[in-house]
Scaffold this motif. Structure first.
Motif, PDB file in Angstrom:
ATOM      1  N   GLU A 161      45.270 -25.350 -33.779  1.00  0.00           N
ATOM      2  CA  GLU A 161      45.920 -25.120 -35.113  1.00  0.00           C
ATOM      3  C   GLU A 161      46.646 -26.664 -35.536  1.00  0.00           C
ATOM      4  O   GLU A 161      46.363 -26.604 -36.338  1.00  0.00           O
ATOM      5  N   LYS A 162      46.983 -27.380 -34.565  1.00  0.00           N
ATOM      6  CA  LYS A 162      46.878 -28.975 -35.198  1.00  0.00           C
ATOM      7  C   LYS A 162      46.133 -29.251 -36.063  1.00  0.00           C
ATOM      8  O   LYS A 162      46.074 -30.514 -36.495  1.00  0.00           O
ATOM      9  N   SER A 163      44.487 -29.392 -35.180  1.00  0.00           N
ATOM     10  CA  SER A 163      43.804 -29.968 -35.325  1.00  0.00           C
ATOM     11  C   SER A 163      43.065 -28.885 -37.213  1.00  0.00           C
ATOM     12  O   SER A 163      41.853 -29.145 -38.162  1.00  0.00           O
ATOM     13  N   GLY A 164      44.180 -27.667 -37.239  1.00  0.00           N
ATOM     14  CA  GLY A 164      43.311 -26.853 -38.446  1.00  0.00           C
ATOM     15  C   GLY A 164      42.249 -26.558 -38.364  1.00  0.00           C
ATOM     16  O   GLY A 164      41.418 -26.170 -39.809  1.00  0.00           O
ATOM     17  N   ARG A 165      41.876 -26.423 -37.356  1.00  0.00           N
ATOM     18  CA  ARG A 165      40.485 -25.796 -37.218  1.00  0.00           C
ATOM     19  C   ARG A 165      40.325 -24.487 -37.701  1.00  0.00           C
ATOM     20  O   ARG A 165      39.808 -23.399 -36.239  1.00  0.00           O
ATOM     21  N   GLU A 166      39.924 -23.895 -39.178  1.00  0.00           N
ATOM     22  CA  GLU A 166      39.762 -22.413 -39.092  1.00  0.00           C
ATOM     23  C   GLU A 166      38.998 -21.471 -37.779  1.00  0.00           C
ATOM     24  O   GLU A 166      39.171 -20.661 -37.848  1.00  0.00           O
ATOM     25  N   ASP A 167      38.179 -22.341 -37.954  1.00  0.00           N
ATOM     26  CA  ASP A 167      36.617 -21.839 -36.934  1.00  0.00           C
ATOM     27  C   ASP A 167      37.191 -21.259 -35.713  1.00  0.00           C
ATOM     28  O   ASP A 167      36.991 -20.350 -35.279  1.00  0.00           O
ATOM     29  N   LEU A 168      37.554 -22.152 -34.930  1.00  0.00           N
ATOM     30  CA  LEU A 168      37.878 -22.782 -33.438  1.00  0.00           C
ATOM     31  C   LEU A 168      39.526 -21.374 -33.560  1.00  0.00           C
ATOM     32  O   LEU A 168      39.749 -20.462 -32.681  1.00  0.00           O
ATOM     33  N   ILE A 169      39.886 -21.541 -34.449  1.00  0.00           N
ATOM     34  CA  ILE A 169      41.620 -20.203 -34.476  1.00  0.00           C
ATOM     35  C   ILE A 169      40.922 -19.175 -33.988  1.00  0.00           C
ATOM     36  O   ILE A 169      41.797 -18.062 -33.444  1.00  0.00           O
ATOM     37  N   LYS A 170      40.337 -19.327 -35.281  1.00  0.00           N
ATOM     38  CA  LYS A 170      39.297 -17.484 -35.330  1.00  0.00           C
ATOM     39  C   LYS A 170      38.895 -17.226 -33.738  1.00  0.00           C
ATOM     40  O   LYS A 170      39.350 -16.297 -33.872  1.00  0.00           O
ATOM     41  N   GLN A 171      38.471 -17.776 -33.896  1.00  0.00           N
ATOM     42  CA  GLN A 171      37.087 -17.761 -32.457  1.00  0.00           C
ATOM     43  C   GLN A 171      37.640 -17.531 -31.315  1.00  0.00           C
ATOM     44  O   GLN A 171      37.580 -16.744 -30.494  1.00  0.00           O
ATOM     45  N   ASN A 172      39.010 -18.037 -31.268  1.00  0.00           N
ATOM     46  CA  ASN A 172      39.547 -18.359 -29.663  1.00  0.00           C
ATOM     47  C   ASN A 172      41.063 -16.675 -30.068  1.00  0.00           C
ATOM     48  O   ASN A 172      40.982 -16.422 -29.360  1.00  0.00           O
ATOM     49  N   LYS A 173      41.180 -16.472 -30.960  1.00  0.00           N
ATOM     50  CA  LYS A 173      42.168 -15.655 -31.298  1.00  0.00           C
ATOM     51  C   LYS A 173      41.273 -13.980 -31.124  1.00  0.00           C
ATOM     52  O   LYS A 173      41.176 -12.787 -30.190  1.00  0.00           O
ATOM     53  N   GLU A 174      40.103 -14.362 -31.992  1.00  0.00           N
ATOM     54  CA  GLU A 174      39.023 -13.242 -31.020  1.00  0.00           C
ATOM     55  C   GLU A 174      38.508 -13.254 -29.608  1.00  0.00           C
ATOM     56  O   GLU A 174      38.789 -11.858 -28.972  1.00  0.00           O
ATOM     57  N   GLU A 175      38.613 -14.054 -29.108  1.00  0.00           N
ATOM     58  CA  GLU A 175      38.463 -13.589 -27.411  1.00  0.00           C
ATOM     59  C   GLU A 175      39.854 -13.284 -27.317  1.00  0.00           C
ATOM     60  O   GLU A 175      38.916 -12.643 -25.262  1.00  0.00           O
ATOM     61  N   MET A 176      41.010 -13.985 -27.250  1.00  0.00           N
ATOM     62  CA  MET A 176      41.836 -13.617 -26.574  1.00  0.00           C
ATOM     63  C   MET A 176      42.483 -12.041 -26.717  1.00  0.00           C
ATOM     64  O   MET A 176      42.470 -10.884 -26.211  1.00  0.00           O
ATOM     65  N   GLU A 177      42.060 -11.679 -27.667  1.00  0.00           N
ATOM     66  CA  GLU A 177      41.476  -9.750 -28.855  1.00  0.00           C
ATOM     67  C   GLU A 177      40.739  -9.277 -27.764  1.00  0.00           C
ATOM     68  O   GLU A 177      40.865  -8.313 -26.811  1.00  0.00           O
ATOM     69  N   ILE A 178      39.283  -9.595 -27.264  1.00  0.00           N
ATOM     70  CA  ILE A 178      38.272  -9.283 -25.917  1.00  0.00           C
ATOM     71  C   ILE A 178      39.253  -9.151 -24.432  1.00  0.00           C
ATOM     72  O   ILE A 178      39.070  -8.195 -24.220  1.00  0.00           O
ATOM     73  N   LEU A 179      40.329 -10.102 -24.613  1.00  0.00           N
ATOM     74  CA  LEU A 179      40.051 -10.482 -23.300  1.00  0.00           C
ATOM     75  C   LEU A 179      41.063  -9.298 -22.615  1.00  0.00           C
ATOM     76  O   LEU A 179      41.445  -8.792 -21.929  1.00  0.00           O
ATOM     77  N   ALA A 180      41.820  -9.858 -23.712  1.00  0.00           N
ATOM     78  CA  ALA A 180      43.370  -8.295 -23.259  1.00  0.00           C
ATOM     79  C   ALA A 180      43.145  -7.167 -23.417  1.00  0.00           C
ATOM     80  O   ALA A 180      43.560  -6.345 -22.690  1.00  0.00           O
ATOM     81  N   GLU A 181      41.839  -6.438 -23.585  1.00  0.00           N
ATOM     82  CA  GLU A 181      41.379  -5.156 -23.912  1.00  0.00           C
ATOM     83  C   GLU A 181      40.502  -5.518 -22.341  1.00  0.00           C
ATOM     84  O   GLU A 181      41.014  -3.819 -21.861  1.00  0.00           O
ATOM     85  N   TYR A 182      40.938  -6.011 -21.356  1.00  0.00           N
ATOM     86  CA  TYR A 182      40.492  -5.852 -19.841  1.00  0.00           C
ATOM     87  C   TYR A 182      42.042  -6.216 -18.796  1.00  0.00           C
ATOM     88  O   TYR A 182      41.580  -6.400 -17.252  1.00  0.00           O
TER      89      TYR A 182
END
Length: 151
Positions: free
Chosen positions: A72-93
């Motif tokens: 978020e500090k670096s403002g990299r939207e692509d990484l923020i989005k991917q990171n969020k998706e990965e967290m959601e996937i991990l949360a399922e398990y």
């Protein structure tokens, strides 16, 4: 020991589905968890239990959570989005994560059970609370609750 634990079978099944659906983030996230699991099994020469697999998933999830601020500090939207998706996937398990209130309620019980009265009892309370809570909350949430209630 080819008996895979349930979690690992679930991951394998999810992996195959992700490949079929050409869902890259999903595929990569699950592959990464499986790689981490296999690495530990190889290093320690053990078959991981579901609990241990969940611990690895929780660690991976925490890595993402910690990285979130950086992205978020670096403002990299692509990484923020991917990171969020990965967290959601991990949360399922992961087991359903407890709210701060729920964690505090459990910690309160532990404090009563252990008769803890001050911060010097923190170690004892943390140990018991972690056993009760498992991967349903991360260590920081638990220790924050312990500090708040013992202070």
């Amino acid at each position: 020991g080819s008996e895979m634990c349930i979690r690992d079978r679930e991951l394998l099944k999810a992996l195959k589905e992700a490949m079929k659906d050409k869902n890259l983030i999903r595929k990569n996230t699950i592959q990464m968890v499986r790689a981490a699991v296999l690495q530990v099994e190889k290093d320690k020469q053990i078959e991981l239990t579901d609990e241990q697999v969940i611990e690895i998933i929780a660690k991976e999830s925490k890595k993402r959570k910690d990285a979130e601020e950086e992205f978020e500090k670096s403002g990299r939207e692509d990484l923020i989005k991917q990171n969020k998706e990965e967290m959601e996937i991990l949360a399922e398990y992961l087991p359903k994560q407890l709210s701060v209130e729920e964690v505090e309620a459990i910690v309160k019980t532990v404090i009563e059970e252990t008769g803890a009265t001050s911060m010097k009892d923190m170690g004892t309370v943390m140990k018991s609370a972690k056993e009760k809570i498992g991967a349903s909350a991360d260590g920081k949430t638990i220790s924050d609750a312990v500090k708040k209630l013992l202070a």
